[in-house]
Scaffold this motif. Structure first.
Motif, mmCIF file in Angstrom:
data_model
loop_
_atom_site.group_PDB
_atom_site.id
_atom_site.type_symbol
_atom_site.label_atom_id
_atom_site.label_comp_id
_atom_site.label_asym_id
_atom_site.label_seq_id
_atom_site.Cartn_x
_atom_site.Cartn_y
_atom_site.Cartn_z
ATOM 1 N N LEU A 229 27.464 10.016 31.928
ATOM 2 C CA LEU A 229 27.403 10.576 33.282
ATOM 3 C C LEU A 229 27.945 11.990 33.233
ATOM 4 N N VAL A 230 27.125 12.955 33.646
ATOM 5 C CA VAL A 230 27.467 14.364 33.455
ATOM 6 C C VAL A 230 27.501 15.113 34.786
ATOM 7 N N PRO A 231 28.656 15.635 35.186
ATOM 8 C CA PRO A 231 28.700 16.481 36.384
ATOM 9 C C PRO A 231 28.123 17.849 36.067
ATOM 10 N N GLU A 232 27.530 18.483 37.061
ATOM 11 C CA GLU A 232 26.932 19.796 36.840
ATOM 12 C C GLU A 232 27.935 20.923 37.060
ATOM 13 N N GLU A 233 29.012 20.644 37.749
ATOM 14 C CA GLU A 233 30.045 21.640 38.002
ATOM 15 C C GLU A 233 31.409 21.042 37.670
ATOM 16 N N ALA A 234 32.429 21.893 37.678
ATOM 17 C CA ALA A 234 33.787 21.425 37.397
ATOM 18 C C ALA A 234 34.217 20.387 38.432
ATOM 19 N N LEU A 235 34.979 19.411 37.986
ATOM 20 C CA LEU A 235 35.536 18.400 38.881
ATOM 21 C C LEU A 235 36.814 18.941 39.517
ATOM 22 N N THR A 236 37.122 18.456 40.707
ATOM 23 C CA THR A 236 38.340 18.872 41.404
ATOM 24 C C THR A 236 39.239 17.663 41.638
ATOM 25 N N ARG A 237 40.472 17.913 42.024
ATOM 26 C CA ARG A 237 41.403 16.820 42.322
ATOM 27 C C ARG A 237 40.863 15.961 43.468
ATOM 28 N N SER A 238 41.147 14.684 43.387
ATOM 29 C CA SER A 238 40.693 13.760 44.428
ATOM 30 C C SER A 238 41.899 13.070 45.051
ATOM 31 N N VAL A 239 41.890 12.938 46.366
ATOM 32 C CA VAL A 239 42.967 12.251 47.084
ATOM 33 C C VAL A 239 42.332 11.312 48.105
ATOM 34 N N LEU A 240 42.678 10.034 48.039
ATOM 35 C CA LEU A 240 42.145 9.084 49.005
ATOM 36 C C LEU A 240 42.947 9.147 50.310
ATOM 37 N N ASP A 241 42.407 8.527 51.321
ATOM 38 C CA ASP A 241 43.074 8.462 52.620
ATOM 39 C C ASP A 241 44.170 7.403 52.528
ATOM 40 N N LEU A 242 45.409 7.837 52.312
ATOM 41 C CA LEU A 242 46.511 6.911 52.082
ATOM 42 C C LEU A 242 46.711 5.950 53.256
ATOM 43 N N GLU A 243 46.639 6.482 54.454
ATOM 44 C CA GLU A 243 46.834 5.632 55.636
ATOM 45 C C GLU A 243 45.799 4.498 55.674
ATOM 46 N N GLU A 244 44.561 4.833 55.351
ATOM 47 C CA GLU A 244 43.507 3.827 55.374
ATOM 48 C C GLU A 244 43.668 2.832 54.222
ATOM 49 N N VAL A 245 44.081 3.321 53.060
ATOM 50 C CA VAL A 245 44.314 2.443 51.909
ATOM 51 C C VAL A 245 45.360 1.390 52.256
ATOM 52 N N LEU A 246 46.481 1.834 52.827
ATOM 53 C CA LEU A 246 47.562 0.907 53.154
ATOM 54 C C LEU A 246 47.156 -0.042 54.278
ATOM 55 N N ARG A 247 46.376 0.456 55.230
ATOM 56 C CA ARG A 247 45.929 -0.416 56.323
ATOM 57 C C ARG A 247 45.058 -1.545 55.797
ATOM 58 N N GLN A 248 44.133 -1.205 54.925
ATOM 59 C CA GLN A 248 43.247 -2.227 54.376
ATOM 60 C C GLN A 248 44.027 -3.202 53.489
ATOM 61 N N ALA A 249 45.024 -2.691 52.779
ATOM 62 C CA ALA A 249 45.831 -3.568 51.936
ATOM 63 C C ALA A 249 46.583 -4.586 52.784
ATOM 64 N N GLU A 250 47.138 -4.142 53.897
ATOM 65 C CA GLU A 250 47.856 -5.059 54.772
ATOM 66 C C GLU A 250 46.916 -6.111 55.356
#
Length: 314
Positions: A229-250
């Protein structure tokens, strides 16, 4: 739904189960998503369906049609090449020296995992020993000699026969070789793994196809196994929606434990999500306090993995 949130939902409901069995095929990063890397994690990503092909009984010829016979490595992949690969895996030879000597070779010297979900490319890359956290990760840091990748892609689209050999670090094996052969009409993917110091054994041969998306391209087998799998441009940092992650976990019944931590000099909060009633359902990650990074950690070797994604197409 946002692709990352959809991925997280699947992760919490399905992926976070007992640790997956060890894979026979080292995956580079081309097959799994960043979050799933924690469940076993690693990557790793979805386990491949590769099975070792059994040897034909002595004296018997294979019944498979000629078109299904394993592809051969190019002429330059001789015994000295194999020795060089072993040296590279052992840390006594650099990826640069391999590429310099074997100009057609693609080398993935850094361990990473990439996947696309609904056309959105994301994953993670293991940070180097210096511990620096890059703002972006250029394609050349994923695939050394990446210009050769683009040449192979162009030849496939133009109907011109070509062959590509990709050497990558893997887990649990130290490395693996994938050979992509285009005969002008059909594209094949062959996975080779070392079983003895003097032999490369073909573990899987599958008809494949070139798939292109917004900002990336990939080679998948026709039966669904994802390859390079090959990206065509440089990859950047990724950050998920922490509030949503924790809500779904609960909502999924997870207990959430958090504590201060540090990843490569960046203050973070370490989150552990677990469910004592469902053995093995566990997930962990590090979220930078300033919201700039999202990390995954390998509980076995302690490596740090930075979540990355492809820039959204303009």
């Amino acid at each position: 739904m946002n692709p990352k949130l959809l991925l997280l939902t699947l992760l919490l409901s399905l992926t976070l189960t007992a640790c997956a069995p060890a894979r026979s095929e080292p995956e580079s990063g081309s097959e799994a998503s960043a979050p799933s890397s924690q469940a076993e994690e690693q990557p790793s990503e979805p386990a491949s369906s590769v099975q070792e092909s059994s040897a034909d009984p002595a004296g018997e010829e294979s019944s498979a049609p000629e078109s299904q016979q394993p592809r051969t490595l190019p002429d330059w992949a001789d015994e000295s090449f194999y020795t060089a690969v072993v040296d590279w895996a052992g840390g006594t030879r650099t990826a640069d020296s391999l590429v310099e000597r074997y100009g057609d070779l693609i080398v993935s010297d850094r361990y990473f995992r990439l996947a696309n979900e609904d056309g959105s490319l994301s994953g993670w890359i293991e940070l180097g020993r210096d511990g620096t956290v890059p703002e972006t990760v250029p394609v050349e840091e994923l695939y050394q000699n990446s210009a050769r990748l683009e040449q192979f892609r162009a030849n496939c689209k133009a109907g011109k026969p070509d062959q590509l050999v990709w050497l990558s670090r893997g887990d649990p094996l130290l490395y693996g070789l994938q050979v992509y052969t285009f005969d002008g009409e059909t594209l094949w993917r062959e996975f080779l793994m070392p079983e003895r110091s003097d032999l490369l054994t073909s573990a899987d041969l599958s008809e494949s196809e070139l798939v292109e998306g917004d900002g990336w391209w990939q080679i998948n087998t026709v039966d669904g196994v994802r390859g390079i799998l090959v990206p065509e441009e440089a990859l950047t940092r990724s950050v998920l929606d922490l509030e949503e992650v924790l809500r779904q976990a609960e909502e999924a019944g997870y207990t959430i434990v958090q504590e201060p931590a540090d990843r490569s000099g960046i203050p973070c909060t370490y989150y552990q999500l677990w469910n004592s009633e469902k053995t093995g359902m566990y997930y962990s990650f590090y979220a930078a306090e300033d919201g700039s990074c999202w990390f995954y950690g390998d509980e076995v070797n302690g490596s740090i993995r930075l979540a990355v994604e492809a820039a959204s197409p303009a």
